[in-house]
Scaffold this motif. Structure first.
Motif, PDB file in Angstrom:
ATOM      1  N   GLY A  68       0.817  -1.212   0.000  1.00  0.00           N
ATOM      2  CA  GLY A  68       0.000   0.000   0.000  1.00  0.00           C
ATOM      3  C   GLY A  68       0.847   1.257   0.000  1.00  0.00           C
ATOM      4  N   ARG A  69       0.363   2.267  -0.686  1.00  0.00           N
ATOM      5  CA  ARG A  69       0.997   3.566  -0.779  1.00  0.00           C
ATOM      6  C   ARG A  69       0.001   4.608  -0.281  1.00  0.00           C
ATOM      7  NH1 ARG A  69       1.556   6.639  -6.038  1.00  0.00           N
ATOM      8  NH2 ARG A  69       0.846   8.196  -4.537  1.00  0.00           N
ATOM      9  N   SER A  70       0.445   5.865  -0.210  1.00  0.00           N
ATOM     10  CA  SER A  70      -0.452   6.916   0.264  1.00  0.00           C
ATOM     11  C   SER A  70      -1.410   7.326  -0.843  1.00  0.00           C
ATOM     12  CB  SER A  70       0.350   8.125   0.744  1.00  0.00           C
ATOM     13  OG  SER A  70       0.753   8.921  -0.353  1.00  0.00           O
ATOM     14  N   ARG A  71      -2.406   8.098  -0.466  1.00  0.00           N
ATOM     15  CA  ARG A  71      -3.437   8.520  -1.408  1.00  0.00           C
ATOM     16  C   ARG A  71      -3.023   9.716  -2.251  1.00  0.00           C
ATOM     17  NH1 ARG A  71      -7.670  10.912   3.132  1.00  0.00           N
ATOM     18  NH2 ARG A  71      -6.583  12.885   3.544  1.00  0.00           N
ATOM     19  N   ASN A  72      -1.958  10.419  -1.868  1.00  0.00           N
ATOM     20  CA  ASN A  72      -1.526  11.610  -2.591  1.00  0.00           C
ATOM     21  C   ASN A  72      -0.651  11.248  -3.782  1.00  0.00           C
ATOM     22  OD1 ASN A  72      -2.864  12.879  -0.550  1.00  0.00           O
ATOM     23  ND2 ASN A  72      -1.099  13.957   0.291  1.00  0.00           N
ATOM     24  N   ALA A  73      -0.379  12.231  -4.633  1.00  0.00           N
ATOM     25  CA  ALA A  73       0.481  11.987  -5.788  1.00  0.00           C
ATOM     26  C   ALA A  73       1.862  11.521  -5.347  1.00  0.00           C
ATOM     27  CB  ALA A  73       0.579  13.246  -6.642  1.00  0.00           C
ATOM     28  N   ASP A  74       2.391  12.127  -4.275  1.00  0.00           N
ATOM     29  CA  ASP A  74       3.623  11.650  -3.658  1.00  0.00           C
ATOM     30  C   ASP A  74       3.278  10.427  -2.830  1.00  0.00           C
ATOM     31  OD1 ASP A  74       5.797  11.130  -1.990  1.00  0.00           O
ATOM     32  OD2 ASP A  74       6.316  13.236  -1.755  1.00  0.00           O
ATOM     33  N   GLU A  75       3.817   9.275  -3.176  1.00  0.00           N
ATOM     34  CA  GLU A  75       3.359   8.023  -2.577  1.00  0.00           C
ATOM     35  C   GLU A  75       3.690   7.869  -1.102  1.00  0.00           C
ATOM     36  OE1 GLU A  75       6.421   4.540  -3.497  1.00  0.00           O
ATOM     37  OE2 GLU A  75       5.586   5.431  -5.320  1.00  0.00           O
ATOM     38  N   ASP A  76       4.487   8.778  -0.535  1.00  0.00           N
ATOM     39  CA  ASP A  76       4.801   8.716   0.892  1.00  0.00           C
ATOM     40  C   ASP A  76       4.180   9.856   1.692  1.00  0.00           C
ATOM     41  OD1 ASP A  76       6.447   6.395   0.762  1.00  0.00           O
ATOM     42  OD2 ASP A  76       8.058   7.608  -0.089  1.00  0.00           O
ATOM     43  N   GLU A  77       3.343  10.671   1.062  1.00  0.00           N
ATOM     44  CA  GLU A  77       2.783  11.849   1.723  1.00  0.00           C
ATOM     45  C   GLU A  77       1.290  11.678   1.932  1.00  0.00           C
ATOM     46  OE1 GLU A  77       1.799  16.386   0.375  1.00  0.00           O
ATOM     47  OE2 GLU A  77       3.804  15.636  -0.078  1.00  0.00           O
ATOM     48  N   GLY A  78       0.827  11.919   3.141  1.00  0.00           N
ATOM     49  CA  GLY A  78      -0.597  11.826   3.434  1.00  0.00           C
ATOM     50  C   GLY A  78      -0.982  10.464   3.981  1.00  0.00           C
ATOM     51  N   GLU A  79      -2.279  10.220   4.008  1.00  0.00           N
ATOM     52  CA  GLU A  79      -2.804   8.999   4.607  1.00  0.00           C
ATOM     53  C   GLU A  79      -2.597   7.785   3.703  1.00  0.00           C
ATOM     54  OE1 GLU A  79      -6.884   9.476   5.683  1.00  0.00           O
ATOM     55  OE2 GLU A  79      -6.501  11.250   6.934  1.00  0.00           O
TER      56      GLU A  79
END
Length: 274
Positions: A68-79
């Motif tokens: 799983g990755r984050s929901r934002n365009a940056d895969e480590d930023e956000g939930e």
């Protein structure tokens, strides 16, 4: 559970919010991990952890592999909306993420009237003992956008149908920000679709309704850390082509009676290949 049954748990662990005071992540992270560990799931879906929370839980639960990755365009930023599975039970065959938007393959895309990007993480697993496969999708529908919840549920249903291989069992779980009977719930629970007026081609059923036993636990999945918030059962499991052995909402209190998150975990026992 019989030898082939699988215990699956979904848990919104609440993002780390400084305003939560004594209930910030530093004060409750260990209790969240302990709650998951105690219920002994073999498959877990989490909602809302930020990167450092996700890292803490991976460290605390080393028996799980995670995707799983984050929901934002940056895969480590956000939930994040990650899925964990016991490596001694399952082998991962495939996995990915899609966005609940008109462009599901566009990272960070926001759908309709949603306040934030929303995602579903999915994984196809093979049972190491019996060899059967299962498709699991973990999601978190938007908390503000009514249209986004309905359209997101449609994207989720259609993507799960497209990802499914043959007649393998499907499990869809998470925080849906809706209660039984709401339109997003109906899109998933019985395949109904008010836009088309006909049942969908890939109907799922609510695991709570499919259980042969009365559901265990309270009729809510929300808390304010200190008390249950009544009639807010918004965390669900929907399944296809699997038998449900049992269903429960785990109202685990810790310390002097507080809850580790503003949600309660939902736990189901499934005979995936019965």
């Amino acid at each position: 559970m019989n030898g082939e049954a699988v215990r699956v748990l979904t848990y919104n662990v609440r993002r780390d919010v400084a305003d939560d005071g004594e209930f910030d992540w530093a004060g409750r992270g260990d209790a969240v991990a302990s709650t998951i560990r105690f219920h002994r799931p073999e498959l877990v879906g989490l909602q809302e952890p930020l990167a450092h929370q996700y890292a803490d839980l991976r460290d605390a639960l080393p028996e799980f592999e995670w995707i799983g990755r984050s929901r934002n365009a940056d895969e480590d930023e956000g939930e994040f909306c990650p899925v964990g599975y016991r490596r001694d039970r399952f082998e991962r065959l495939d996995a990915g993420t899609f966005w609940l938007s008109p462009t599901p393959d566009d990272p960070g895309s926001v759908g309709w009237d949603a306040a934030y990007p929303r995602i579903a993480a999915w994984v196809r697993l093979r049972d190491r003992d019996g060899g059967g496969t299962v498709l699991y999708c973990n999601t978190h529908l938007d908390h503000e956008g009514a249209r986004a919840r309905v359209e997101g549920a449609r994207v989720l249903r259609e993507r799960a149908r497209a990802l499914r291989e043959g007649d393998e069992p499907v499990v869809v779980g998470g925080d849906f920000n809706c209660v039984a009977g709401d339109e997003p719930y109906r899109v998933l629970a019985d395949g109904s679709d008010d836009r088309e007026g006909e049942p969908g081609e890939f109907p799922l059923v609510d695991a709570r309704e499919a259980s042969p036993y009365p559901p265990h636990g309270p009729d809510t999945t929300r808390t304010d850390f200190e008390e249950l918030l009544p009639d807010r059962q918004i965390d669900h499991f929907f399944v296809a082509d699997t038998a449900v052995d049992g269903y429960g909402v785990a109202a685990d209190a810790v310390g002097d009676g507080w809850f580790p998150s503003d949600h309660l975990p939902v736990v189901v026992d499934l005979d995936l290949w019965a």
